[in-house]
Design a protein around this motif. Sequence first.
Motif, short mmCIF file in Angstrom:
data_model
loop_
_atom_site.label_atom_id
_atom_site.label_comp_id
_atom_site.label_asym_id
_atom_site.label_seq_id
_atom_site.Cartn_x
_atom_site.Cartn_y
_atom_site.Cartn_z
N HIS A 9 -5.53 10.97 26.40
CA HIS A 9 -4.71 11.49 27.51
C HIS A 9 -4.95 10.64 28.77
O HIS A 9 -5.91 10.88 29.52
CB HIS A 9 -5.08 12.96 27.76
CG HIS A 9 -4.18 13.67 28.72
ND1 HIS A 9 -3.47 14.81 28.38
CD2 HIS A 9 -3.87 13.44 30.02
CE1 HIS A 9 -2.78 15.24 29.42
NE2 HIS A 9 -3.01 14.42 30.44
N HIS A 11 -2.48 8.62 31.78
CA HIS A 11 -1.16 8.22 32.31
C HIS A 11 -1.28 6.79 32.81
O HIS A 11 -2.13 6.50 33.67
CB HIS A 11 -0.75 9.13 33.46
CG HIS A 11 -0.63 10.57 33.05
ND1 HIS A 11 0.57 11.16 32.77
CD2 HIS A 11 -1.57 11.53 32.87
CE1 HIS A 11 0.37 12.44 32.43
NE2 HIS A 11 -0.93 12.68 32.49
N HIS A 186 1.84 18.85 28.37
CA HIS A 186 0.92 19.44 29.34
C HIS A 186 1.18 20.95 29.38
O HIS A 186 2.32 21.37 29.63
CB HIS A 186 1.15 18.87 30.74
CG HIS A 186 0.61 17.49 30.94
ND1 HIS A 186 1.00 16.42 30.20
CD2 HIS A 186 -0.32 17.03 31.82
CE1 HIS A 186 0.34 15.34 30.61
NE2 HIS A 186 -0.46 15.67 31.60
N HIS A 210 -4.48 19.21 28.39
CA HIS A 210 -5.31 20.17 29.13
C HIS A 210 -5.53 21.44 28.29
O HIS A 210 -6.48 21.51 27.55
CB HIS A 210 -4.74 20.50 30.52
CG HIS A 210 -4.65 19.29 31.41
ND1 HIS A 210 -5.75 18.75 32.00
CD2 HIS A 210 -3.59 18.51 31.75
CE1 HIS A 210 -5.37 17.68 32.69
NE2 HIS A 210 -4.09 17.51 32.54
N ASP A 267 -7.16 11.40 32.27
CA ASP A 267 -5.90 11.74 32.92
C ASP A 267 -5.42 10.60 33.84
O ASP A 267 -4.55 9.83 33.46
CB ASP A 267 -6.06 13.05 33.71
CG ASP A 267 -4.81 13.89 33.78
OD1 ASP A 267 -3.83 13.56 33.10
OD2 ASP A 267 -4.80 14.90 34.53
ZN ZN Z 1 -2.01 14.43 32.29
#
Ligand code: ZN
Length: 323
Positions: A9, A11, A186, A210, A267
């Motif tokens: 995970h 971005h 998410h 998450h 993240d």
């Molecule tokens: Zn995320």
Amino acid sequence: MNIPKIELHLHIEGAAPPAFIRGLAQEKGVSLDGVFNEDGSYRFESFNQFLSVYEAACTVLTGPEEFGRLTTAVLEQSIEQGVIYTEAFLSPDFCGGGDVGAWREYMHAMQEASAKLPQIEMRGIITCIRHFGPDQAKTAAKCAAETAGDFITGFGMGGDEMRGKQGDFAYSFDMAREAGLRLTTHAGEWGGAESVWQAVRDLGVERIGHGVQSIDDPRLVDHLAEHEIVLEVCPGSNVALAVYPDWHSHPIEKLRERGVKVTVSTDDPPFFHTNLGAEYDLLGHHFGWDDEIVRDVNITAANAAFCDDATRKNLLKKLEPAS
Ligand code: ZN
Ligand code: ADE
């Protein structure tokens, strides 16, 4: 600790070092007012501000070349942390605005950059952005369906979880599934356990981004454990964005103890002043995670990775303890 790590995970834009974004802004003569603190770090005080600053930083990522350079910078950071496999969320919305032809060029630039770094394996999860709405999501899903293959292996959704419902995006998730893509979204970062139920029930995802607020619903915790739905947990992100006030109150260990399959990711690491090594150090410090647990969690991640079986086998081999 020299256990190889697997990150599920991340971005790609959120992993951009602030100096990288500042450098591009300078090259292009663009001023990014309000994006940085005086010390050069990203500036935000709430999740909504975080999303705005994130999108403002993206305005200097104007073409495939920039995304190629970004991919190199991000993967080099990951390699430094001992990451051998990473899945990056890639958003056609920031890469050509949802046009399939333009997206292909961005995708090739990222794939090429990744192929130059044999120390790490990368796959892309195409991500629609929830607060851009269900119609815009369909353009991301179309890009995903058209480019599904060895590199693009998944489809997901990020953005503001408090806007609309997971099920509003079912059309896009169905399109991606039909194209052979694996699914994550998410949920349970901001929207509570109900949002996770919706993700499982209405989108049929096999992983949850998450998912930590599942801890508030014991039936959901049992459901996740029983159906082996994997959580992509990002504890440092949750603490930095004040989903939880501190590490001590973060539920990752409670979820793990209850049999939920948890994995660990960062993240948007520079936004949250973290990296994967630091996350594991803090998990050791606060919850006593030792090498055995860390290895186990990374084996869970390898088994949940959206990759082909030969790649998975290779990852699992690298995770075997040296004898
Ligand atoms: Zn995320
Ligand atoms: N996009 C980037 N980081 C995100 C997060 N933590 N939640 C939702 N969308 C995101």
